[in-house]
Enzyme design. Structure first.
Site, PDB file in Angstrom:
ATOM      1  N   PHE A   9       3.296 -13.662 -48.514  1.00 47.52           N
ATOM      2  CA  PHE A   9       3.748 -14.544 -49.585  1.00 47.52           C
ATOM      3  C   PHE A   9       2.653 -14.787 -50.618  1.00 47.52           C
ATOM      4  O   PHE A   9       2.927 -15.115 -51.763  1.00 47.52           O
ATOM      5  CB  PHE A   9       4.163 -15.899 -48.995  1.00 47.52           C
ATOM      6  CG  PHE A   9       3.090 -16.550 -48.168  1.00 47.52           C
ATOM      7  CD1 PHE A   9       2.074 -17.273 -48.760  1.00 47.52           C
ATOM      8  CD2 PHE A   9       3.098 -16.417 -46.791  1.00 47.52           C
ATOM      9  CE1 PHE A   9       1.071 -17.857 -48.002  1.00 47.52           C
ATOM     10  CE2 PHE A   9       2.099 -17.000 -46.017  1.00 47.52           C
ATOM     11  CZ  PHE A   9       1.089 -17.718 -46.628  1.00 47.52           C
ATOM     12  N   GLY A  10       1.367 -14.686 -50.214  1.00 49.49           N
ATOM     13  CA  GLY A  10       0.267 -15.024 -51.104  1.00 49.49           C
ATOM     14  C   GLY A  10      -0.839 -15.718 -50.327  1.00 49.49           C
ATOM     15  O   GLY A  10      -1.063 -15.424 -49.154  1.00 49.49           O
ATOM     16  N   VAL A  55      -3.063 -19.493 -49.293  1.00 46.18           N
ATOM     17  CA  VAL A  55      -3.046 -20.949 -49.184  1.00 46.18           C
ATOM     18  C   VAL A  55      -4.469 -21.449 -49.376  1.00 46.18           C
ATOM     19  O   VAL A  55      -5.398 -20.959 -48.725  1.00 46.18           O
ATOM     20  CB  VAL A  55      -2.506 -21.411 -47.813  1.00 46.18           C
ATOM     21  CG1 VAL A  55      -2.495 -22.928 -47.736  1.00 46.18           C
ATOM     22  CG2 VAL A  55      -1.105 -20.858 -47.575  1.00 46.18           C
ATOM     23  N   GLY A  77      -5.579 -19.698 -45.631  1.00 52.51           N
ATOM     24  CA  GLY A  77      -4.498 -18.924 -45.036  1.00 52.51           C
ATOM     25  C   GLY A  77      -4.035 -17.850 -46.006  1.00 52.51           C
ATOM     26  O   GLY A  77      -4.193 -17.975 -47.224  1.00 52.51           O
ATOM     27  N   LYS A 137      -0.121 -23.651 -51.645  1.00 47.79           N
ATOM     28  CA  LYS A 137       0.345 -22.286 -51.402  1.00 47.79           C
ATOM     29  C   LYS A 137       0.739 -21.643 -52.729  1.00 47.79           C
ATOM     30  O   LYS A 137       1.666 -22.093 -53.393  1.00 47.79           O
ATOM     31  CB  LYS A 137       1.526 -22.267 -50.423  1.00 47.79           C
ATOM     32  CG  LYS A 137       2.019 -20.850 -50.123  1.00 47.79           C
ATOM     33  CD  LYS A 137       2.845 -20.784 -48.847  1.00 47.79           C
ATOM     34  CE  LYS A 137       4.212 -21.410 -48.987  1.00 47.79           C
ATOM     35  NZ  LYS A 137       5.053 -21.158 -47.785  1.00 47.79           N
ATOM     36  N   ASP A 148      13.474 -19.216 -39.647  1.00 45.05           N
ATOM     37  CA  ASP A 148      12.199 -18.517 -39.450  1.00 45.05           C
ATOM     38  C   ASP A 148      11.275 -19.339 -38.549  1.00 45.05           C
ATOM     39  O   ASP A 148      10.103 -19.547 -38.865  1.00 45.05           O
ATOM     40  CB  ASP A 148      11.532 -18.234 -40.795  1.00 45.05           C
ATOM     41  CG  ASP A 148      10.515 -17.098 -40.718  1.00 45.05           C
ATOM     42  OD1 ASP A 148      10.559 -16.328 -39.738  1.00 45.05           O
ATOM     43  OD2 ASP A 148       9.673 -16.989 -41.630  1.00 45.05           O
TER      44      ASP A 148
END
Length: 342
Positions: free
Chosen positions: A83-84, A86, A79, A101, A205
């Site tokens: 955010f970065g 996974v 993923g 993550k 969220d």
């Protein structure tokens, strides 16, 4: 101006249902089962100390994370987002498969959100919330280690194009979609009413990419970096900073007033229900203007009796009328708001 807001959000006024005795008993049972699962996990992985003993989860070293991910091998990426990345990680002995993550140091999800997620998922545990196993904060690293969810996200199954021969991404049936929505609703209900008598949690969220699925298609809510804890007797949280969340899921009341309430999560869940029914994303800029915002368009289709225009072709004719009618009623309740009365 009012028409613009109606296009983006639809007409809303949110109804929050009380917790019934059955849900309380269900949560108590789940809590007991999770304690047993945690004890089994610690037994199999001696170096991981019990969360119930430490209060916080296990702190991994960067060396442990590197070994689990073969030094962040790109072939293990499962993923990716703002955010970065996974990674699928494996800890031995075991083996224990996890999702790792790794947050970018300059990502939107900064150190405050990183700490928030650790604290949230260490305190609150439920069968429909993703479990946090541990974290790593060596140097500039911000890494979270979760239980592995092998089937991906709800968004994957609704929106990704299925490759030929890929049986892991077969279209979800109507029954499967209902089961996923019920599971996500139970997780959200626990956050709003079941964490304690003094506090409640607002996720902030809720969206299909934050609803993950296990091998049995059980839904689990994840990504608590934006969550807020508020006293249960407090009507709302006043947020003086910029509104946070994901465009297309934002409650118009929260967006316009900066006052965050449980209703903000319920509105977003209503958008999720519309996604599940239609199979299309919350925002689609490739469509005509009146259809780009799913919430507003779905609301119009529901009220005008035009379900054929919105229902996912993959389940058209397969949804039972009784459950479909109730599904639409619940979605409409979630998408109501005091700002726009009709």
């Amino acid at each position: 101006m009012t028409e613009d807001w109606r296009f983006l959000f639809g007409y809303t006024n949110i109804t929050v249902n009380g917790v019934i005795l059955l849900m309380i008993l269900f949560n108590l049972l789940v809590h007991k089962l999770q304690q047993l699962q945690e004890a089994e996990f610690v037994k199999k992985n001696k170096r991981f100390k019990s969360l119930s003993t430490r209060k916080l989860c296990y702190r991994f070293s960067i060396q442990e994370i590197q070994r689990a991910t073969s030094n962040f091998d790109e072939d293990l990426v499962i993923g990716e987002g703002g955010f970065g990345k996974v990674y699928k990680g494996i800890f031995n002995p075991g083996p224990t498969v996890v999702a790792i993550k790794r947050l970018q140091s300059m990502s939107k999800q900064g150190s405050v959100e990183f700490r928030t997620e650790i604290e949230m998922l260490s305190k609150f545990r439920h069968s429909h919330l993703v479990s946090l196993i541990g974290y790593c904060d060596d140097g500039y690293e911000m890494i979270l280690v979760y239980e592995f969810m092998p089937v991906g996200t709800l968004a994957d199954h609704l929106h990704k194009r299925v490759r030929q021969g890929d049986t892991s991404m077969l279209p979800l049936s109507w029954i499967q979609r209902l089961k996923i929505c019920i599971g996500a609703a139970r997780g959200l209900d626990y956050l709003h009413t079941g964490t304690s008598t003094q506090h409640r949690v607002i996720h902030r969220d809720v969206k299909t990419t934050n609803i993950l699925l296990d091998e049995n298609l059980a839904a689990k809510i994840g990504d608590f970096g934006l969550s807020k804890i508020t006293p249960s007797n407090q009507a709302s949280i006043f947020v003086s900073s910029h509104v946070k969340g994901t465009f297309g899921y934002l409650d118009p009341y929260y967006f316009l007033t900066h006052r965050l309430t449980m209703k903000s999560d319920v509105y977003a869940f209503g958008v999720v229900l519309c996604e599940v029914l239609s199979g299309r994303p919350a925002i689609d800029l490739s469509l005509d203007e009146e259809q780009r915002g799913l919430a507003g368009w779905a609301k119009r289709c529901f009220r005008d009796g035009l379900l054929d225009l919105i229902i996912d072709p993959r389940i058209k004719g397969l949804a039972f009328h009784g459950s479909l009618d109730e599904f639409v009623k619940i979605a409409l309740q979630c998408l109501k708001n005091e700002i726009f009365r009709c």
